[in-house]
Write an enzyme that holds these catalytic residues in place. Structure first.
Site, PDB file in Angstrom:
ATOM      1  N   HIS A 133       1.103  -1.076   0.198  1.00  0.00           N
ATOM      2  CA  HIS A 133       0.107   0.291  -0.140  1.00  0.00           C
ATOM      3  C   HIS A 133       0.964   1.403   0.024  1.00  0.00           C
ATOM      4  CE1 HIS A 133      -3.392  -2.651   2.064  1.00  0.00           C
ATOM      5  NE2 HIS A 133      -3.503  -2.840   0.391  1.00  0.00           N
ATOM      6  N   GLU A 136       0.936   3.274   3.102  1.00  0.00           N
ATOM      7  CA  GLU A 136       2.628   2.203   4.073  1.00  0.00           C
ATOM      8  C   GLU A 136       3.737   2.917   4.242  1.00  0.00           C
ATOM      9  OE1 GLU A 136      -0.596  -0.382   4.618  1.00  0.00           O
ATOM     10  OE2 GLU A 136      -1.895   0.391   4.909  1.00  0.00           O
ATOM     11  N   HIS A 240       3.264  -4.056   6.624  1.00  0.00           N
ATOM     12  CA  HIS A 240       2.274  -2.157   6.310  1.00  0.00           C
ATOM     13  C   HIS A 240       2.476  -1.756   7.546  1.00  0.00           C
ATOM     14  CE1 HIS A 240      -0.121  -5.402   3.516  1.00  0.00           C
ATOM     15  NE2 HIS A 240       0.262  -5.664   3.867  1.00  0.00           N
ATOM     16  N   GLU A 334       2.025  -5.282  10.182  1.00  0.00           N
ATOM     17  CA  GLU A 334       1.378  -3.651  10.850  1.00  0.00           C
ATOM     18  C   GLU A 334       2.915  -3.193  11.577  1.00  0.00           C
ATOM     19  OE1 GLU A 334      -1.204  -2.336   8.786  1.00  0.00           O
ATOM     20  OE2 GLU A 334      -2.397  -4.124   8.827  1.00  0.00           O
TER      21      GLU A 334
END
Length: 514
Positions: A133, A136, A240, A334
């Site tokens: 993404h 990110e 991420h 993440e």
């Protein structure tokens, strides 16, 4: 930015290095450095995770101001850094492109290993993918600093030397350079830059096991699919931002209608291994394992890990594709509550993630590894292997090699190859080191009553079973094992108004939380 060459800048750097040297001298007297920034009482637990006993922990990182600063690097700067690093460390790095983005930017991969240019027999291939993404980018910068740390520490850090001597590490810092180019620093939420230049979410663009994914394939995802079809990756992490958690497969679930609000765990046959891998990352991270929510409106995660579908289901995710199609253990990392935090926070993110990034890759050396041979001792390529009770399989390389991450215990493996009689072998996994398992398959025309394969546990050969003599009627060997498709999966494709509503809710949810 890449090194500034002004005289004033050099003087400032010299002054900073003097201060750093003095600080290092003070730290050395304490003899204990916590590289990951986590709590020191976790160290005894980390010792158990070391594949080689007696190796010290990776040392604390000191940024090399001659190469890379803690700032965001655009694509041109990223390319210059990778090329300069490859030229400066030709014995440890190899740079290649797996394709181009919509707007023509190279998808660079840096191999870091003591054998960077070709696969070395017995060395597993592992990978990290960042910036799928575009908005990110913390993972993108962490991977650049990981490359920097590996090449500058190889001669001084015994753990890094062991890892690079025994592993081929492929690092793709950015899978979505076009999205990054339109993202804005300081934007913690929202979707600007998340998608590629055609407006596709690349982490919803892979084939899906549970549902038909009707989204048109994109050059970036096609490049990654081609990449992982050619290299048998054992372990993978996708970086991420937008949360602080290690998420493991499955990401999707058979329930199609309003799936965002029917989140429930969707567990793989290797749930124990994937949970373990997630915990390795979370527990070596400075904060993740505490499970603290990023904001009051966002979920908290026990021990800093979650099943992907239990958090929120999604169709077309990269980690499920890696696992089901190729048997590669991939988890989603993440690593920042804010999607695109200010650059001055990057150094702290590196301190939080450095140890986790290294320790996670070392898990490729846990479990079982070995070779599949024919009766003449020649390797069998693309032999299919399945651990009994775990219906997602994997295959051998062209050299007959295989690896599988498993936790300590007793296992049976089923081995198939076209033109050969299938075999079932038994083996034991221990904590301290991988189990070496070599399997010889007999021709499918006749099985001679000879002994079974030899399993090496701790360097001692142990015979495993025998094959009954007599005629064997050959059966077609599966090219690759996948778990049996649920009977309702075929009837839950992404068609119709309910799917449209569900996909819209998923898009909104992922823009907010990660």
């Amino acid at each position: 930015m890449i090194l500034r060459k002004s005289i004033a800048g050099q003087l400032l750097q010299l002054f900073a290095l003097i201060i750093i040297h003095a600080s290092c001298h003070t730290l050395a007297s304490a003899k204990t450095v916590n590289p990951g920034g986590g709590e020191l009482q976790q160290q005894p637990q980390l010792e158990q995770q070391q594949p080689i006993q007696g190796l010290p922990e990776p040392r604390a990182y000191m940024p090399d101001s001659q190469n890379l600063d803690f700032v965001y690097h655009d694509h041109e700067e990223l390319t210059r850094f990778l090329r300069a690093t490859s030229a400066r460390y030709p014995n440890l790095t190899a740079l290649y492109s797996i394709g181009k983005s919509i707007q023509g930017r190279d998808l660079w991969v840096m191999v870091v290993s003591s054998s960077p240019y070709e696969h070395m027999i017995g060395k597993p291939d592992v990978k990290y993918v960042g910036n799928i993404h575009g908005n990110e980018p913390v993972g993108r910068e962490m991977l650049l600093h990981l490359i920097q740390y590996f090449v500058t520490s190889y001669s001084s850090d015994q753990y890094v030397k062991w890892l690079l001597d025994n592993t081929r590490i492929h690092i793709l810092p950015t899978m979505n350079p076009d999205g990054y180019a339109v993202s804005k620093e300081g934007t913690c939420d929202g979707g600007q830059g998340r998608y590629n230049a055609r407006g596709f979410d690349l982490n919803r663009n892979f084939p899906d096991y549970f549902k038909q994914n009707n989204k048109r394939g994109q050059p970036e995802t096609d490049a990654v699919k081609d990449w992982i079809s050619k290299i048998q990756f054992v372990l993978s992490g996708s970086l991420h931002g937008g949360a602080l958690v290690a998420s493991y497969p499955y990401d999707n679930t058979p329930n199609s209608m309003f799936q965002t609000y029917s989140a429930a765990p969707s567990l793989t046959p290797d749930d124990d291994v994937l949970k373990h891998l997630s915990l390795v990352y979370a527990r070596n991270h400075a904060k993740m394992s505490r499970g603290v929510a990023c904001k009051s409106a966002t979920p908290a995660f026990e021990n800093g890990i979650t099943n992907g579908a239990a958090w929120y289901p999604l169709t077309g995710g990269m980690q499920d594709y890696n696992y089901v199609w190729y048997g590669c253990m991939e988890i989603t990392l993440e690593i920042s509550c804010c999607k695109f935090p200010p650059a001055y926070e990057l150094k702290k993110y590196w301190e939080d993630n450095q140890l986790s990034l290294i320790k996670f890759l070392a898990e490729a050396h846990r479990g079982v590894q070995g070779f599949v041979f024919d009766p003449a001792g020649m390797p069998i390529e693309r032999a299919s292997i399945k651990i009994k009770g775990r219906d997602v399989g994997f295959q051998t390389t062209k050299y007959g090699e295989f690896w599988r991450i498993l936790l300590p215990g007793y296992y049976k493996a089923e081995v198939f190859a076209e033109g050969f009689a299938p075999r079932e072998v038994e083996f034991v996994i221990v904590e301290q080191h991988p189990t070496l398992l070599n399997v010889t398959l007999q021709s499918s025309k006749r099985i001679e009553g000879i002994g079974g394969p030899m399993v090496s546990v701790g360097g001692v050969g142990v015979g495993v079973g025998g094959s009954p003599g007599g005629i064997y009627r050959p059966m077609q060997a599966a090219q690759h094992y996948r778990p049996q498709m649920p009977p309702y999966a075929a009837a839950t494709s992404n068609d119709g108004i309910f799917s449209t509503i569900s996909n819209g809710l998923n898009s909104l949810y992922s823009n907010i939380f990660g």
